[in-house]
Design a protein around this motif. Structure first.
Motif, PDB file in Angstrom:
ATOM      1  N   MET A 245       0.864  -1.199   0.000  1.00 54.55           N
ATOM      2  CA  MET A 245       0.000   0.000   0.000  1.00 54.55           C
ATOM      3  C   MET A 245       0.893   1.239   0.000  1.00 54.55           C
ATOM      4  N   ASP A 246       1.309   1.658  -1.207  1.00 52.59           N
ATOM      5  CA  ASP A 246       2.279   2.745  -1.352  1.00 52.59           C
ATOM      6  C   ASP A 246       1.832   4.063  -0.733  1.00 52.59           C
ATOM      7  N   ASN A 247       0.530   4.307  -0.807  1.00 54.16           N
ATOM      8  CA  ASN A 247       0.046   5.611  -0.376  1.00 54.16           C
ATOM      9  C   ASN A 247      -0.469   5.634   1.041  1.00 54.16           C
ATOM     10  N   CYS A 248      -0.290   4.526   1.747  1.00 53.15           N
ATOM     11  CA  CYS A 248      -0.835   4.442   3.104  1.00 53.15           C
ATOM     12  C   CYS A 248       0.219   4.949   4.099  1.00 53.15           C
ATOM     13  N   LEU A 249      -0.166   5.963   4.868  1.00 56.53           N
ATOM     14  CA  LEU A 249       0.766   6.577   5.816  1.00 56.53           C
ATOM     15  C   LEU A 249       1.357   5.554   6.786  1.00 56.53           C
ATOM     16  N   PHE A 250       0.505   4.717   7.366  1.00 56.71           N
ATOM     17  CA  PHE A 250       1.027   3.804   8.387  1.00 56.71           C
ATOM     18  C   PHE A 250       1.797   2.638   7.772  1.00 56.71           C
ATOM     19  N   CYS A 251       1.491   2.244   6.526  1.00 55.75           N
ATOM     20  CA  CYS A 251       2.363   1.282   5.842  1.00 55.75           C
ATOM     21  C   CYS A 251       3.751   1.893   5.645  1.00 55.75           C
ATOM     22  N   ARG A 252       3.774   3.165   5.319  1.00 50.48           N
ATOM     23  CA  ARG A 252       5.067   3.834   5.096  1.00 50.48           C
ATOM     24  C   ARG A 252       5.848   3.980   6.402  1.00 50.48           C
ATOM     25  N   ILE A 253       5.151   4.212   7.496  1.00 48.04           N
ATOM     26  CA  ILE A 253       5.827   4.225   8.803  1.00 48.04           C
ATOM     27  C   ILE A 253       6.319   2.812   9.121  1.00 48.04           C
ATOM     28  N   ALA A 254       5.482   1.808   8.841  1.00 48.82           N
ATOM     29  CA  ALA A 254       5.839   0.415   9.174  1.00 48.82           C
ATOM     30  C   ALA A 254       7.099  -0.030   8.443  1.00 48.82           C
ATOM     31  N   CYS A 255       7.295   0.459   7.210  1.00 50.42           N
ATOM     32  CA  CYS A 255       8.482   0.006   6.465  1.00 50.42           C
ATOM     33  C   CYS A 255       9.640   1.003   6.568  1.00 50.42           C
ATOM     34  N   GLY A 256       9.490   2.025   7.390  1.00 47.69           N
ATOM     35  CA  GLY A 256      10.607   2.921   7.668  1.00 47.69           C
ATOM     36  C   GLY A 256      10.752   4.084   6.703  1.00 47.69           C
ATOM     37  N   GLN A 257       9.816   4.219   5.756  1.00 47.97           N
ATOM     38  CA  GLN A 257       9.904   5.336   4.790  1.00 47.97           C
ATOM     39  C   GLN A 257       9.603   6.681   5.438  1.00 47.97           C
ATOM     40  N   ILE A 258       8.772   6.640   6.474  1.00 45.04           N
ATOM     41  CA  ILE A 258       8.431   7.866   7.209  1.00 45.04           C
ATOM     42  C   ILE A 258       8.816   7.613   8.661  1.00 45.04           C
ATOM     43  N   PRO A 259       9.524   8.560   9.286  1.00 47.16           N
ATOM     44  CA  PRO A 259       9.979   8.322  10.662  1.00 47.16           C
ATOM     45  C   PRO A 259       8.841   8.382  11.672  1.00 47.16           C
ATOM     46  N   ALA A 260       9.037   7.682  12.767  1.00 45.96           N
ATOM     47  CA  ALA A 260       8.088   7.733  13.882  1.00 45.96           C
ATOM     48  C   ALA A 260       8.884   7.498  15.153  1.00 45.96           C
ATOM     49  N   ARG A 261       8.328   7.946  16.269  1.00 48.10           N
ATOM     50  CA  ARG A 261       8.979   7.711  17.563  1.00 48.10           C
ATOM     51  C   ARG A 261       8.533   6.348  18.074  1.00 48.10           C
ATOM     52  N   LYS A 262       9.261   5.323  17.669  1.00 47.75           N
ATOM     53  CA  LYS A 262       8.871   3.945  17.958  1.00 47.75           C
ATOM     54  C   LYS A 262       9.079   3.601  19.432  1.00 47.75           C
ATOM     55  N   VAL A 263       8.161   2.832  19.984  1.00 43.35           N
ATOM     56  CA  VAL A 263       8.330   2.332  21.349  1.00 43.35           C
ATOM     57  C   VAL A 263       8.357   0.810  21.383  1.00 43.35           C
ATOM     58  N   TYR A 264       7.941   0.171  20.303  1.00 41.14           N
ATOM     59  CA  TYR A 264       7.940  -1.302  20.256  1.00 41.14           C
ATOM     60  C   TYR A 264       7.902  -1.732  18.795  1.00 41.14           C
ATOM     61  N   GLU A 265       8.603  -2.829  18.500  1.00 43.38           N
ATOM     62  CA  GLU A 265       8.556  -3.380  17.147  1.00 43.38           C
ATOM     63  C   GLU A 265       8.861  -4.863  17.195  1.00 43.38           C
ATOM     64  N   ASP A 266       8.076  -5.640  16.457  1.00 47.31           N
ATOM     65  CA  ASP A 266       8.457  -7.027  16.185  1.00 47.31           C
ATOM     66  C   ASP A 266       8.119  -7.314  14.722  1.00 47.31           C
ATOM     67  N   THR A 267       8.106  -8.550  14.334  1.00 49.41           N
ATOM     68  CA  THR A 267       7.916  -8.835  12.905  1.00 49.41           C
ATOM     69  C   THR A 267       6.522  -8.447  12.409  1.00 49.41           C
ATOM     70  N   GLU A 268       5.562  -8.424  13.298  1.00 45.43           N
ATOM     71  CA  GLU A 268       4.163  -8.201  12.890  1.00 45.43           C
ATOM     72  C   GLU A 268       3.578  -6.863  13.320  1.00 45.43           C
ATOM     73  N   ILE A 269       4.165  -6.266  14.358  1.00 47.02           N
ATOM     74  CA  ILE A 269       3.533  -5.131  15.041  1.00 47.02           C
ATOM     75  C   ILE A 269       4.521  -4.000  15.242  1.00 47.02           C
ATOM     76  N   LEU A 270       4.003  -2.765  15.140  1.00 45.25           N
ATOM     77  CA  LEU A 270       4.802  -1.580  15.466  1.00 45.25           C
ATOM     78  C   LEU A 270       3.966  -0.685  16.385  1.00 45.25           C
ATOM     79  N   ALA A 271       4.614  -0.086  17.364  1.00 48.85           N
ATOM     80  CA  ALA A 271       3.948   0.892  18.229  1.00 48.85           C
ATOM     81  C   ALA A 271       4.805   2.144  18.278  1.00 48.85           C
ATOM     82  N   PHE A 272       4.142   3.297  18.234  1.00 48.29           N
ATOM     83  CA  PHE A 272       4.870   4.574  18.207  1.00 48.29           C
ATOM     84  C   PHE A 272       3.998   5.661  18.825  1.00 48.29           C
ATOM     85  N   HIS A 273       4.646   6.777  19.155  1.00 51.54           N
ATOM     86  CA  HIS A 273       3.919   7.913  19.735  1.00 51.54           C
ATOM     87  C   HIS A 273       3.047   8.585  18.676  1.00 51.54           C
ATOM     88  N   ASP A 274       1.811   8.908  19.053  1.00 49.66           N
ATOM     89  CA  ASP A 274       0.958   9.701  18.175  1.00 49.66           C
ATOM     90  C   ASP A 274       1.597  11.080  17.988  1.00 49.66           C
TER      91      ASP A 274
END
Ligand code: AMP
Ligand code: ZN
Length: 117
Positions: free
Chosen positions: A1-30
């Motif tokens: 999903m190229d145009n999806c903001l959270f897909c782009r955060i999930a693959c590292g294209q857009i930065p986020a303040r991550k607090v947790y990550e595993d192979t399936e899940i990502l958590a970050f500050h709103d």
């Protein structure tokens, strides 16, 4: 999903303040927190919303997201409880069309669940 903001955060294209990550899940500050603690938990794989969940494929990751909530709240400043919100569709006022659970909390109670109409 190229145009999806959270897909782009999930693959590292857009930065986020991550607090947790595993192979399936990502958590970050709103980016625009509504409470002192305001995290977002997402499946890395695109799921549009709770309204599009496919039981066989999506239930395990949804369960894991909810199971993580208490730990993430405690580790990030809300050890005495928290609220999980999953806005869904137009009626639920979902703005980002990639399923996400808000975890909100902090030192003080977050207040009544909804304003009564
Ligand atoms: P919802 O209305 O449930 O779809 O919530 C979307 C949330 O995403 C809002 O609380 C936004 O502040 C948050 N948000 C939007 N863009 C970003 C971003 N780049 N990084 C972190 N949070 C974001
Ligand atoms: Zn997505």
């Amino acid at each position: 999903m190229d145009n999806c903001l959270f897909c782009r955060i999930a693959c590292g294209q857009i930065p986020a303040r991550k607090v947790y990550e595993d192979t399936e899940i990502l958590a970050f500050h709103d980016i625009n927190p509504a409470r002192p603690v305001h995290l977002l938990v997402i499946p890395k794989r695109h799921i549009t919303s709770l309204a599009t969940v496919v039981e066989e494929t999506d239930v395990p990751v949804l369960g894991r997201m909810l199971a993580l909530a208490s730990r993430l709240a405690s580790e990030n400043g809300s050890p005495d409880g928290f609220r999980v919100i999953i806005n869904t569709g137009r009626i639920g006022h979902q703005e980002v069309q990639h399923l996400h659970a808000h975890i909100v909390g902090g030192p003080d109670p977050v207040g009544p669940m909804l304003k009564r109409v």
